[in-house]
Motif scaffolding. Structure first.
Motif, PDB file in Angstrom:
ATOM      1  N   TYR A 621       0.904  -1.232  -0.150  1.00 22.72           N
ATOM      2  CA  TYR A 621      -0.057   0.115   0.203  1.00 22.72           C
ATOM      3  C   TYR A 621       0.902   1.434   0.071  1.00 22.72           C
ATOM      4  N   ARG A 622       2.149   1.104   0.791  1.00 22.63           N
ATOM      5  CA  ARG A 622       2.874   2.416   0.898  1.00 22.63           C
ATOM      6  C   ARG A 622       3.335   2.732  -0.634  1.00 22.63           C
ATOM      7  N   ASP A 623       4.011   1.623  -1.239  1.00 22.16           N
ATOM      8  CA  ASP A 623       4.579   2.038  -2.524  1.00 22.16           C
ATOM      9  C   ASP A 623       3.509   2.293  -3.601  1.00 22.16           C
ATOM     10  N   ASP A 624       2.286   2.097  -3.624  1.00 23.31           N
ATOM     11  CA  ASP A 624       1.357   2.576  -4.313  1.00 23.31           C
ATOM     12  C   ASP A 624       1.034   4.207  -4.133  1.00 23.31           C
ATOM     13  N   VAL A 625       1.126   4.579  -2.778  1.00 16.48           N
ATOM     14  CA  VAL A 625       0.965   5.899  -2.233  1.00 16.48           C
ATOM     15  C   VAL A 625       2.049   6.581  -2.537  1.00 16.48           C
ATOM     16  N   LEU A 626       3.384   5.956  -2.889  1.00 18.25           N
ATOM     17  CA  LEU A 626       4.629   6.943  -2.934  1.00 18.25           C
ATOM     18  C   LEU A 626       4.765   7.002  -4.449  1.00 18.25           C
ATOM     19  N   ARG A 627       4.373   6.080  -5.373  1.00 18.94           N
ATOM     20  CA  ARG A 627       4.628   6.187  -6.650  1.00 18.94           C
ATOM     21  C   ARG A 627       3.371   6.580  -7.547  1.00 18.94           C
TER      22      ARG A 627
END
Length: 774
Positions: A621-627
């Motif tokens: 989820y964090r990676d989706d938010v970051l990218r």
């Protein structure tokens, strides 16, 4: 019946997968073809050799490609290092390319074999991390092997503690990156706190090739890597430390048989309560004082300076017991760390909240392919299979080992053992034969060196206090008449050449005629692998050599793991025990110690597997938010009117940035809180056993329930912040709203608390009381 059949099937599977020496017949044709192709490759210019290697990037790594890789790699090593890899080194490289952990003896050329395998993976278009046990070996091996890689058209880089973000990013962009396990793991943790893609240094993990694989995957598997942030937590109380220093064993506190726990007696509790102003330690109002007293007592009674830690430059440095050197960047959990610092009257180091952590299993679980090399993999083959699904391949030595390993010499007391040990060293030293004396800890190494000095023998000491000079010390340990006293030799990374590092062939032959390097152990280590690693320093590449271990029934290994041991016969005049019973007790103690460590490893993994799974969901989820613009979309859907009003005032890019900053702040904060919650649960979960509940099942139940609402709750928190936070061109001004990240962050490895927690102690005492009643 089904369970029985499953166990039988599992047993047969383990039997079939037991490590064995590689069947060289399957490599016979490949090795013959490599030798034939070698003659042609030798005629190529450097540029043509590089072009031929680069051409492998477009080919499947079949048998023909292996032949080409072997021939090109052998020629590249010959030109760059003036070393022609032995057939067994090529076999080792090919087994690494098959995803195995290869066992190759000391001095058999693991570093070059690993480099050839790493190049092979790189020439398949894969990125490779070669993980070492420390920064020194990572940098040394990267620089040492660089000319080989360059001739093969493969780029190589390395990272260490001093590497800046730009250098790290460049190193990870190379085909092959060398680094200490801790440093590569710390970069993973740092990336997990990045608030923009530009801050990331890692790329997608692919291949991990591990040097000293058994040490990394087994010995250090209980040591999580931690990212911490500054807090205002109180440090250890110097007043409590001063009071605990006055306590006496047997009167004011007691210790258990394993020397892992200490607790106040009623007399001790009264003394402490009076010294603290007449408080009731066991009332709820003074639970913080009780915790401080327990930590101080553990530090005072159970941790020993120059055994468990040393003090250097005004700081406490933990000692890695499996390697006998300073455990860089390691510390105990904050309460115990602070207590040891107070015990030594040192300035307290910074403490903080855990922002994230990763276990060794979690770190290597990220890679698509894991392989490794070591000199002692067979003894931990079952653990490598159980925890990592890795198989072991034993590579035969290039030349047969002719080292003579003498039977143990067993004594009744430590004093008798050391007296005989000194006599043996003095006698052998007179012949000029080089001696390597392996000790169990820093204190013992200094004591043995002192006893030798009294006997007129000058020895060079290598321990955690001077490990910066280890390469020079180890490389000359084979010189004529050299006497080297060292703590654990695992991971030293330097071969011992007979005659010394700069010695001539005549010097080599002179020492060989004396019997080669003589390794003398001052006792058995808790692991037979560590014994083997010490012995393995002798008998390199067919050289003569010898080894022996002096041990006693009073050694700590025996008193801790086989306290019932007793001599099977009367000792001789010099205190020696010649019966087999005494020797079997020592062997039994070592097996018990190995079993305890396996259980700790297994238990740690059982508790961390669920956390690793939960972490993977959070990170996805964090990676989706970051990218992506996911955060902006979610906040726009949750608060459409607020979002629309802000988009009149600011650009879409600014709002997307602000949304990302807000969501990442709450996500990171909530995950940190979740880790703290699970840590508290773990500390008390053993009490469930009193209620006949299974602790691990209860831990899973609580952890799953707590995790369910995390991601949903983050959306709610982010929406609340969006309505109150100030938006600027730089995004969300979180600090103005009191949403601040730690002012500083740092990384370290939490040394497993060597003591059971307070709840476990209470449980043990209850069980002991019940036994007495029965």
């Amino acid at each position: 019946m089904a369970a029985f059949l499953t166990r039988v099937k599992s047993g047969f599977q383990r039997l079939l997968e037991r490590p064995s020496t590689v069947d060289l017949k399957k490599y016979k044709d490949v090795l013959t073809s490599i030798e034939w192709r070698e003659e042609k490759v030798a005629e190529l210019t450097d540029a043509e050799l590089t072009a031929a290697a680069t051409a492998l990037r477009d080919r499947k790594m079949d048998s023909q490609a292996l032949v080409e890789l072997g021939a090109l790699g052998r020629e590249a090593a010959r030109r760059a290092l003036e070393q022609r890899p032995y057939d067994m080194q090529l076999v080792g490289a090919m087994e690494l390319l098959n995803g195995r952990v290869v066992e190759m003896g000391t001095g058999e050329g693991k570093t070059l074999a690993g480099a050839l395998a790493a190049a092979g993976y790189a020439l398949q278009g894969r990125s490779v991390h070669v993980l070492s046990v420390n920064d020194y070996l990572a940098r040394r091996d990267a620089e040492w092997m660089r000319p080989v890689y360059e001739l093969l058209g493969v780029s190589v880089g390395w990272v260490d503690q001093e590497s800046l973000p730009g250098a790290r990013r460049a190193a990870y962009a190379c085909d092959v990156t060398y680094g200490a396990v801790s440093e590569i793991g710390f970069d993973v943790l740092r990336d997990r706190l990045a608030v923009s893609v530009d801050e990331l240094v890692h790329r997608e993990p692919d291949v991990a090739l591990i040097d000293e694989a058994d040490s990394v995957l087994v010995d250090e598997a209980r040591v999580p890597l931690v990212m911490a942030g500054s807090t205002d937590d109180a440090q250890a109380d110097p007043e409590v430390a001063a009071i605990v220093r006055t306590l006496r064993p047997g009167q004011h506190y007691e210790r258990d048989e394993d020397n892992r726990n200490a607790w106040l007696t009623s007399r001790g509790a009264k003394l402490v309560e009076k010294a603290l102003g007449g408080i009731d330690l066991y009332s709820g109002d003074h639970s913080d004082r009780l915790a401080a007293v327990n930590a101080a007592l553990h530090a005072q009674a159970l941790l020993t300076r120059d055994v468990d830690y040393i003090v250097r430059d005004g700081k406490v440095h933990l000692i890695n017991t499996s390697r006998g050197r300073i455990a860089l960047l390691q510390r105990w959990p904050d309460g115990l760390q602070a207590a040891v610092e107070a015990k030594e009257r040192l300035k307290p180091t910074e403490s903080g909240e855990v922002l994230d952590s990763i276990s060794v299993q979690g770190l290597f679980g990220r890679y698509k392919r894991v392989c490794g090399m070591t000199g002692t993999a067979t003894a931990v083959a079952e653990q490598l299979r159980e925890f990592y699904e890795l198989k072991v391949s034993v590579i035969p030595p290039n030349k047969p080992c002719v080292r003579e390993d003498a039977p143990d010499r067993v004594f009744a007391t430590v004093e008798a053992k050391e007296a005989a040990l000194i006599d043996e060293i003095v006698a052998e030293h007179k012949t000029g034969r080089p001696l390597l004396v392996g000790t169990l800890d820093v204190a013992e190494s200094e004591r043995i060196a002192s006893l030798l000095a009294e006997a007129g023998v000058s020895a060079v000491v290598l321990n955690a206090k001077n490990d910066a000079q280890e390469a020079a010390i180890v490389s000359d340990a084979g010189a004529h008449a050299a006497v080297t006293v060292s703590t654990q030799m695992a991971g030293r990374g330097t071969d011992i050449r007979l005659g010394g590092a700069e010695g001539s062939d005549d010097d080599h032959d002179k020492v060989a005629e004396l019997g080669g390097l003589y390794v003398i152990g001052c006792g058995h280590y808790p692991s037979s692998r560590l014994d083997s690693q010490l012995r393995g320093r002798s008998g390199r590449q067919g050289d003569p050599g010898g080894s022996i271990v002096f041990c006693s029934l009073a050694d700590e290994l025996v008193t801790q793991y086989a306290p019932e041991a007793s001599a099977g016969s009367e000792p001789t005049d010099d205190g020696r025990l010649t019966d087999q019973t005494s020797a079997r007790f020592i062997e039994h103690a070592q097996k018990v110690a190995e079993g305890v460590n396996i259980d700790i490893h297994r238990n740690t993994w059982r508790y961390t597997r669920l956390i690793e799974h939960q972490r993977s969901l959070v990170l996805a989820y964090r990676d989706d938010v970051l990218r992506t613009d996911l955060a902006a979309k979610q906040l726009a859907e949750r608060l459409p009117r607020v979002w629309e009003s802000l988009v009149e005032e600011h650009t879409a890019e600014t709002m997307e940035l602000a949304a990302r900053q807000i969501v990442l702040y709450h996500l990171d904060k909530r995950w940190s809180e979740h880790l703290a919650f699970l840590s508290d649960v773990r500390e008390t979960i053993h009490l469930r056993a009193l209620a006949r509940e299974t602790p691990i099942d209860e831990f899973h139940r609580v952890a799953v329930g707590e995790f369910k609402g995390i991601l949903k709750g983050i959306g709610e928190l982010a929406a609340e912040s969006l309505e109150t936070v100030t938006i600027t061109e730089a995004g969300a001004d979180l600090a103005a709203s009191g949403l601040t990240r730690p002012t500083s962050t740092w990384t370290y490895m939490v040394h497993d608390n060597p003591f059971d927690n307070e709840a476990e102690q209470a449980l043990q005492r209850v069980r002991a009381s019940l036994k007495k009643v029965k």
